[in-house]
Every structure is written in C-alpha cells, then in structure tokens.
Write an enzyme that holds these catalytic residues in place. Structure first.
Site, short mmCIF file in Angstrom:
data_model
loop_
_atom_site.label_atom_id
_atom_site.label_comp_id
_atom_site.label_asym_id
_atom_site.label_seq_id
_atom_site.Cartn_x
_atom_site.Cartn_y
_atom_site.Cartn_z
N ALA A 127 -9.81 2.95 3.11
CA ALA A 127 -8.87 2.57 2.30
C ALA A 127 -7.86 1.67 2.65
CB ALA A 127 -8.12 3.79 1.62
N CYS A 128 -8.00 1.21 4.00
CA CYS A 128 -7.02 0.28 4.45
C CYS A 128 -7.36 -1.25 4.15
CB CYS A 128 -6.95 0.26 6.14
SG CYS A 128 -5.78 -0.65 6.87
N GLY A 129 -6.08 -2.06 3.72
CA GLY A 129 -6.28 -3.30 3.70
C GLY A 129 -5.69 -4.26 4.72
N CYS A 131 -3.57 -5.14 7.27
CA CYS A 131 -2.17 -4.41 7.95
C CYS A 131 -1.32 -5.24 8.92
CB CYS A 131 -2.70 -3.30 8.84
SG CYS A 131 -3.78 -2.03 8.10
#
Length: 292
Positions: A127-129, A131
């Site tokens: 879910a990380c975009g 950073c």
C-alpha cells in the site's frame, strides 16, 4: 501468479475445498552504475557493484515493468533509455530453488540516479506509495513533464469501455478476487496494456514501466485506469508519467485531489457506468452529446 490452497468454507454449508490465492512475494530492486573510469581491481566489468533501492511486496510477474516503472515514478531515472540492462539475480529460497525475487538494474553509460536513494532503502508494503517526497511542493517542482499543457479529450464512454475491458483481462483477480489492476488507454481510446498486482501502486508502476520500455513517455493524450481508490501515490505517479487523465473505480483522497489539481491532471473517481465524479480539470472529459 496464483497458488492452490485448501480452505474451509463456512456458512449455510461448511465444506473443505481448494481455492486459488494470489501469490505475494518480496521484490528487491538493485541499481548499479557503470563506472566512468574503468573497473576497480578485482571487479567484474559485467556486474558492477549494486545498491538496493527498495524492497516491495508484489504479485510476481512483469517484474521488469515494475522495476522500471518504480524507478521512473520515483524520479530516480527519466526514461527507459537510462537503463542498459535488467536481470533477475540467481537468489535461492530455503529449498535451494531460484526465487526470482531480486531484479538488478545496470544504468546506461554516463547515467546516474537523479537523487540519493538512502531514504528509499526501507521495505515498502503493497500500500506504500512515494515515500521520498516530503511535500506536494517538492513533488511538483520535480515533475519532468507537466500534464497541465496537455489538451487531451477522452470521452466518458471510452473510459467506461476501458474499465470494462480492463476487468475482462484481470485473470488473477478472476481466479482469486485479491489483486488490483491498472490499464492504459491511448488517445483513440484503445486499451494498450493491463497489469495486475496485489498493490495498486505496483500495478501503476508496471504500466509506467511498460510505457517506458515502449519509449512512450510522457503519456500525453492517454488515460490511466486503476481499479482502486485514488490516493496520493496514484496521482503522483500519473503526474510524473505525464498522464493527463486518471480514472479510478473508487473515491479520491484530499492529497490526490491536491496533486491532480496543481499538476494539471484530470482526476475521476467512482468511475462506474454510466457515471463518474470529476474532482479536477473536468474539461478533458466532455459531456455526452444529447443528440446521440
């Protein structure tokens, strides 16, 4: 990629059965630059020293698209021409068999990464975009292509048709119900590519990587379709790729709207036939002709 597992279905009738489950495995992305002044003593000219950029959880498959798209979307390289080679490293699992969970990139001669990667050497979840950007201002200042000057026009009919076509090509989702997809429409409304992944941002990276390999960046006149909500990371990646229209199945977040508004991206949410919600720059999606 799917795996068949035994599960226990509960409800009116409890039964044991075999079902397909989406595979989730890590992908480590390493980058090496060819030295400007020869090879150090004892070095391998074919395998220069590499540095880990990130490790992300992904659906195995289209790993080179994911790798290239990630490097472009994170602003580490500018295009596919910045890369000389990509290869899976011969890493092995506990049983000694190859895992294909490491991709090593060698940059083209004379090319170096556009920013330091120390802040990206953490594990990224599905879910990380992005950073590394500390603010929307930083993101917008670093955009290589401005979608704001793109006068593209994409009909809502074409977007709905693209969403339907994307759904029909989601083979892993059809088998498991557990992955997202992203797709690309060309200026004529034709579906060019579809990619699936457990992470919506990975699916978008795979599309951007495909476009980079095709030499199609920036994606002027195109529409990016995503089977998820429109979060900051999705809007950011669309803006970096120069996509003028971003259409998502679900809602948008405030940061996604801000990025789209300020970068000039037309952001659509709740794209479910026959409707859509335009959060920003609706001029690119003309209303249907009432005479048709």
């Amino acid at each position: 990629m799917t795996q068949r597992l035994r599960v226990h279905r509960m409800g009116e009738a409890s039964i044991d059965r075999i079902e397909s489950v989406a595979v989730e495995e890590p992908l480590e992305i390493r980058v090496a630059a060819l030295p400007d002044q020869g090879i150090p003593a004892g070095g391998n000219p074919l395998r220069p020293p590499s540095t880990t950029v990130t490790t992300t959880m992904r659906l195995p498959g289209d790993d080179f698209d994911l790798t290239l798209g990630h490097l472009v979307a994170e602003g580490l390289i500018g295009s596919g021409e910045d890369v000389a080679t990509m290869m899976h490293c011969t890493d092995t699992g506990p049983d000694g068999s190859p895992t294909f969970n490491v991709v090593e990139v060698t940059l083209a001669a004379g090319v170096s990464l556009r920013r330091p990667i120390t802040e990206r050497t953490e594990v990224a979840t599905s879910a990380c975009g992005v950073c590394g950007s500390t603010s929307v201002d930083d993101l917008l200042a670093a955009l290589p292509h401005s979608p704001s000057t793109d006068d593209a026009s994409v009909s809502l009919t074409a977007i709905h048709a693209g969403m339907t076509a994307m759904r029909e090509r989601q083979k892993v989702f059809e088998a498991t119900g557990g992955v997202h997809a992203a797709a690309l429409l060309d200026p004529q409304g034709r579906l060019l590519a579809v990619r699936e992944d457990i992470g919506r941002h990975n699916a978008v990276d795979k599309i951007i990587g495909w476009a980079a390999r095709e030499g199609s960046l920036p994606l002027r006149g195109h529409a990016l379709l995503v089977s998820s909500r429109a979060g900051f990371e999705i809007a950011q990646k669309a803006a970096v790729a120069g996509v003028p229209v971003l259409a998502c199945v679900s809602a948008a977040t405030t940061l996604a709207v801000e990025v789209a508004e300020r970068s000039g991206v037309t952001l659509l949410g709740f794209v479910r036939e026959p409707r859509a919600t335009a959060y920003t720059h609706p001029r690119r999606v003309p209303p249907p002709d009432p005479g048709l």
